[in-house]
Design an enzyme around this catalytic site. Structure first.
Site, PDB file in Angstrom:
ATOM      1  N   LYS A 197     -30.984  -1.751  -7.202  1.00  0.00           N
ATOM      2  CA  LYS A 197     -29.613  -1.583  -6.798  1.00  0.00           C
ATOM      3  C   LYS A 197     -28.774  -2.503  -7.785  1.00  0.00           C
ATOM      4  O   LYS A 197     -29.006  -3.783  -7.436  1.00  0.00           O
ATOM      5  CB  LYS A 197     -29.093  -1.880  -5.496  1.00  0.00           C
ATOM      6  CG  LYS A 197     -27.537  -1.700  -5.387  1.00  0.00           C
ATOM      7  CD  LYS A 197     -27.268  -1.846  -3.667  1.00  0.00           C
ATOM      8  CE  LYS A 197     -25.565  -1.858  -3.655  1.00  0.00           C
ATOM      9  NZ  LYS A 197     -25.264  -2.017  -2.125  1.00  0.00           N
ATOM     10  N   LYS A 250     -29.829   3.245  -7.859  1.00  0.00           N
ATOM     11  CA  LYS A 250     -28.356   3.208  -7.589  1.00  0.00           C
ATOM     12  C   LYS A 250     -27.797   2.100  -8.822  1.00  0.00           C
ATOM     13  O   LYS A 250     -28.098   0.820  -8.755  1.00  0.00           O
ATOM     14  CB  LYS A 250     -28.235   2.766  -6.036  1.00  0.00           C
ATOM     15  CG  LYS A 250     -26.533   2.452  -5.871  1.00  0.00           C
ATOM     16  CD  LYS A 250     -26.448   2.158  -4.611  1.00  0.00           C
ATOM     17  CE  LYS A 250     -25.010   2.053  -4.133  1.00  0.00           C
ATOM     18  NZ  LYS A 250     -24.573   1.225  -3.123  1.00  0.00           N
TER      19      LYS A 250
END
Ligand code: PBG
Length: 327
Positions: A197, A250
């Protein structure tokens, strides 16, 4: 002569040689919810709504009926319930546990995923517990945060969550959550880890939706540097070893190289999150009449799948499922 165009000549031939296809079963719908009895349009994300509990259950049911297997829940917590230690994150009668119970009661086959991180509950707006140094410098405490994340994951499991998804990027949290769940007889609850992330500017509209932006500082000491890709491989190996069931990358659309790399590194399923800023880019280009919404959305999702994601978190999930059905 070698003529690749023969394989593109007719729709029938193209459909036979197609390497990647999208289906509603690939999508996970992120849903925002709040305590208020009425639904609210989210200013920072046109077309996305923050639901009250009743509407959440109805909308999740409609998405599920279209073939979407799962939803992931993001709560907006009232300011009065936010605190430096984010105690509300593991309150058995909190908004998320009540939503999980309502969803499972209404739709027994729907997979309910929850976000594990402190930012919606933390008065500092960080994913972890904040320590202020003598000169006002902020440190996000790792191990103290992991203890609270374990309580949060357990609280969600007790309410009936199928999958918990730690999005906080603290070190060691996957192993700690696995231990906690196993010790409490929740061996069947899966962990979808936000493995790679990034500290991305594309989360802005989401933080607007939940009023969860950090009050001070940024998230760069725990979320990854967008400049790095080998580091994603390192995180992949760690989360795999710690017992994650699914690994997530992400954002998605600008990180297709990372998705491909994670896909090559692990035998686990890979998920990708088309985040709020990606949604907004596509949505505003379409709203301006500059690009064809259906075409760009389906192409963006196809590209994420082609890169190696088996499942995609996308705010377009319901709409894309409808488009795919019309095909
Ligand atoms: C919080 C969380 C964020 C998102 C998902 N979980 C925001 C953040 O890390 O600041 C972003 C999702 C999106 O932008 O759509 N832990």
């Amino acid at each position: 002569m070698n003529r690749p165009r023969r394989n593109r000549r007719t729709p029938a031939i193209r459909s036979m040689v197609r390497e990647t296809t999208l289906s509603p079963a690939d999508f996970i719908l992120p849903m925002f919810l709040h305590e208020d009895p009425v639904d609210t349009a989210i200013d920072s994300m046109p077309g996305v709504t923050r639901w009250c509990l009743d509407s959440l259950v109805r909308e999740a049911g409609e998405a599920h009926a279209l073939g979407i297997p799962a939803v992931v829940l993001f709560p907006k917590i009232e300011d009065a319930l936010k605190s430096p230690l984010a105690e509300q994150s593991h309150h058995d009668n909190g908004l998320v546990p009540r939503a999980i119970r309502a969803l499972k009661a209404a739709h027994s086959t729907l997979c309910v995923i929850t976000d594990v991180a402190l930012d919606p509950y933390n008065s500092d707006g960080h994913d972890g517990i904040v320590h202020r140094g003598a000169h006002g410098e902020l440190t996000i405490l790792n191990d103290e945060t992991v203890d609270v994340l374990c309580l949060q994951a357990l609280c969600h499991a007790r309410a009936g969550a199928d999958i918990v998804a730690p999005s906080d990027m603290m070190d060691g949290r996957v192993a700690a959550i696995r231990d906690m769940l196993d010790g409490e007889d929740f061996t069947h609850v899966s962990i979808l880890s936000y493995t790679a992330k990034y500290a991305s500017a594309f989360y802005g509209p989401f933080r607007g939706a939940l009023d969860s932006a950090p009050k001070a500082g940024d998230k760069k000491t725990y979320q990854m540097d967008p400049a790095n890709s080998r580091e994603a491989v390192r995180e992949t190996l760690l989360d795999g070893a710690e017992g994650a069931d699914i690994l997530m990358v992400k954002p998605a659309g600008l990180y297709l190289d990372i998705i491909a790399k994670v896909r090559e590194t692990t035998l686990l399923p890979v998920a990708a999150y088309q985040v709020s800023g990606e949604y907004l880019m596509l949505k505003s280009a379409a709203a301006g009449g500059w690009l064809d919404e259906r075409a760009i959305v389906l192409e963006s999702l196809l590209a994420i799948k082609r890169a190696g994601a088996s499942m995609i978190l996308t705010y377009f999930a319901t709409q894309a499922a409808i488009w795919l059905r019309e095909h």
